[in-house]
Scaffold this motif. Structure first.
Motif, short mmCIF file in Angstrom:
data_model
loop_
_atom_site.label_atom_id
_atom_site.label_comp_id
_atom_site.label_asym_id
_atom_site.label_seq_id
_atom_site.Cartn_x
_atom_site.Cartn_y
_atom_site.Cartn_z
N UNK B 19 -1.41 -3.53 -1.49
CA UNK B 19 -2.07 -3.93 -0.24
C UNK B 19 -1.16 -3.71 0.95
N UNK B 20 0.14 -3.91 0.75
CA UNK B 20 1.12 -3.69 1.82
C UNK B 20 2.24 -2.86 1.23
N UNK B 21 2.54 -1.73 1.87
CA UNK B 21 3.49 -0.80 1.28
C UNK B 21 4.57 -0.43 2.28
N UNK B 22 5.79 -0.91 2.06
CA UNK B 22 6.93 -0.51 2.88
C UNK B 22 6.72 -0.71 4.37
N UNK B 23 6.32 -1.90 4.75
CA UNK B 23 6.15 -2.17 6.17
C UNK B 23 7.45 -2.75 6.74
N UNK B 227 -2.43 -0.07 3.93
CA UNK B 227 -1.20 -0.76 3.61
C UNK B 227 0.07 -0.11 4.13
N UNK B 228 -0.06 1.05 4.76
CA UNK B 228 1.13 1.77 5.21
C UNK B 228 1.14 1.84 6.73
N UNK B 229 2.29 1.60 7.35
CA UNK B 229 2.35 1.73 8.82
C UNK B 229 2.21 3.20 9.22
N UNK B 230 1.34 3.47 10.20
CA UNK B 230 1.23 4.88 10.63
C UNK B 230 1.71 5.08 12.07
#
Lengths: 308, 256
Positions: B19-23, B227-230
């Motif tokens: 759900x949240x990846x490397x933020x 889930x990834x910051x863009x």
């Protein structure tokens, strides 16, 4: 004003009637009402935080046996024994609470039930200490400051003082900031927690106080009866305490007292119809659960509102 | 400017779903930091990780240099990080005054021992003063005796903000403050959030759907997708970021 006066008179009449009529049997029942009233109040504390404890019979038993054994084996003064037993049971509740109270609802009921059964088995099987199923004989009479309380009438009044003090304590708790905190946790736990309060610590606190009250009631029971057997502290006692709260109404501390006043003498009144005793009991409980969810106190409040 | 809140490679997995990846990001002093993303992007999960509702699967959260990864909701709150809810959360049967009083009480009496330690602070004139101050700040000074449950939805949300402020936080996490509000209420809450930064000196992190509000009030914005910051940057940067326009806003999206 007149209403309060009338309530005061009726309460005093109810309290004093067994003392005035003075029959040994009536006094015994009245003393049991007071002790059970104290236990029902301690259960009320748990119900207010939404937890159904099936360990209260065991807490009462631990209080009773510990007090009796401290007096019998160590010749400890009874008052000191009551205090030590209460503190010990409170400590047990804190330890249990840190594990059990992480879980709400049915699992808490099951865990406390299991704990109660284990304690009861220990009372039954550790014969050398607790006397097993034959019971523990020879609990001395309560004495304090050189005075031995042997008169049943005086002992009855003492239990009334204890139940009244418990009632005032619980009323005070729920009208204070503690009541506001517990109510907040019941109304909206995520919100309360987001403001910084730790729900578990408050539940443990309530569990400990509730267990200590049950322990003191157990001590009073031990001195009253003078003989302890494991059956008196079984799971069914915890159920009875819940029934008293349901019948009387759990939303005000008067409810459990009314419940004790009705439920404790009930088996005596129904003696002539002994075969139907449990049936009556069940029907009464069903009627209250279906029609009067808030018990007698809820019923009284409703009729008051209707009258206005 | 110093860093208040910092996320380092934060991760949250629910079973097979990440759900949240490397933020990673850092919130600076005096900033309104917005988090946006399409439905299911992981905004709420990210919010819940910071607020202590969920425990991260990896990475760390630092607040003023202290590692607070895995802290519970109440422990996070006690550090001075308050939160508000997407839906209304107030004590419905109590008055506005009592709601604000309880907020301060619950913050102070976080366990039974703390209640006795701080007993002399209860019902003090200073606390009353503080309740009045906060109620004026949120525009509730004439509503102190209203029952919270009878207030309009938007008002209940504002009361929730007032209760968070009663805990004297340094940082406020806001979960969709504009959700369910009408346009005039949205303007009002936007203005309230700006005043929280400017007048009270609070740092604010908010998760929001309402594009106009977020573009109007945020100093910086983080865009997450799956889930990834863009993208991260000021509203102007975000508006013109090609990744954001393509991945989230759609090629034909026009900013109002």
């Amino acid at each position: 004003m007149i209403k309060h006066f009338a309530i005061g008179i009726v309460t005093l009449a109810v309290i004093l009637s067994p003392w005035v009529t003075g029959g040994k049997y009536e006094l015994h029942i009245a003393t049991m009402v007071a002790i059970m009233g104290m236990l029902a109040l301690s259960m009320n504390l748990m119900l207010r935080i939404g937890q159904l404890s099936m360990a209260h019979g065991a807490f009462m038993g631990l209080g009773a046996y510990t007090t009796a054994l401290l007096c019998m084996k160590l010749n400890m003064p009874p008052v000191l024994a009551i205090v030590i037993a209460g503190l010990m049971v409170g400590l047990i509740a804190i330890v249990l609470g840190t594990i059990f109270l992480r879980i709400k609802g049915i699992y808490f009921v099951l865990l406390t039930y299991a704990f109660g059964e284990i304690i009861n088995l220990i009372f039954q099987e550790w014969v050398s200490l607790f006397g097993g199923n034959n019971g523990l004989y020879g609990v001395p009479k309560l004495s304090a400051f050189g005075y031995r309380l042997t008169d049943p009438g005086t002992y009855y009044l003492l239990t009334v003082v204890f139940v009244a003090a418990t009632y005032l304590l619980i009323r005070k708790i729920f009208r204070s900031n503690i009541g506001a905190i517990l109510d907040s946790l019941e109304q909206d736990e995520p919100l309360s927690q987001s403001l910084g309060v730790n729900p578990l610590s408050w539940r443990i606190g309530v569990f400990a106080v509730s267990a200590m009250l049950a322990s003191v009631a157990g001590s009073l029971y031990a001195f009253k009866i003078g003989f302890l057997s494991p059956q008196a502290f079984s799971f069914s006692l915890s159920v009875d305490l819940v029934v008293m709260n349901v019948v009387g109404g759990a939303l005000s501390p008067i409810g459990p007292l009314l419940g004790a006043l009705i439920i404790v003498p009930l088996p005596e009144l129904l003696r002539s119809v002994k075969d139907y005793q449990l049936l009556c009991y069940g029907v009464v409980l069903l009627v209250f659960l279906v029609f009067f969810r808030d018990g007698l106190m809820g019923l009284i409040k409703k009729t008051q509102k209707a009258a206005i | 400017m110093t860093v208040q809140l910092e996320l380092r490679a934060l991760k949250k997995r629910f079973g097979g779903l990440t759900a949240v990846n490397d933020v990673s990001f850092a919130v600076q002093t005096g900033e309104i930091f917005g988090i946006i993303g399409p439905n299911g992007a992981g905004k709420t999960t990210l919010f819940n990780l910071i607020a202590g509702v969920h425990r991260p699967s990896g990475g760390s959260i630092l607040y003023r240099g202290q590692d607070i990864t895995g802290f519970s909701c109440d422990a996070v709150a006690r550090l001075g990080i308050a939160r508000t809810f997407q839906a209304t959360h107030v004590f419905k049967t109590e008055s506005v005054y009592e709601n604000l009083r309880r907020a301060a009480l619950l913050a102070r009496a976080y366990n039974p021992l703390a209640l006795f330690r701080h007993a002399r602070h209860t019902e003090s004139p200073a606390q009353d003063e503080r309740i009045l101050e906060i109620s004026r700040f949120i525009g509730f000074d004439s509503l102190l005796h209203a029952v919270a449950g009878t207030l309009a939805y938007g008002q209940q949300k504002v009361l929730g903000v007032g209760m968070a402020l009663m805990t004297t936080p340094h940082l406020v996490l806001m979960d969709e403050p504009a959700a369910g509000l009408n346009p005039s209420e949205k303007r009002m809450i936007g203005e309230l959030i700006c005043r929280m930064r400017d007048d009270l000196g609070l740092d604010i992190v908010l998760v929001e759907h309402d594009m106009r509000l977020i573009m109007d009030i945020c100093n910086r914005i983080l865009v997450v997708n799956q889930g990834t910051p863009i993208a991260i940057g000021t509203p102007d940067v975000i508006k013109n970021d090609q990744h954001v326009i393509d991945a989230y806003l759609g090629v034909d999206y026009e900013f109002a």
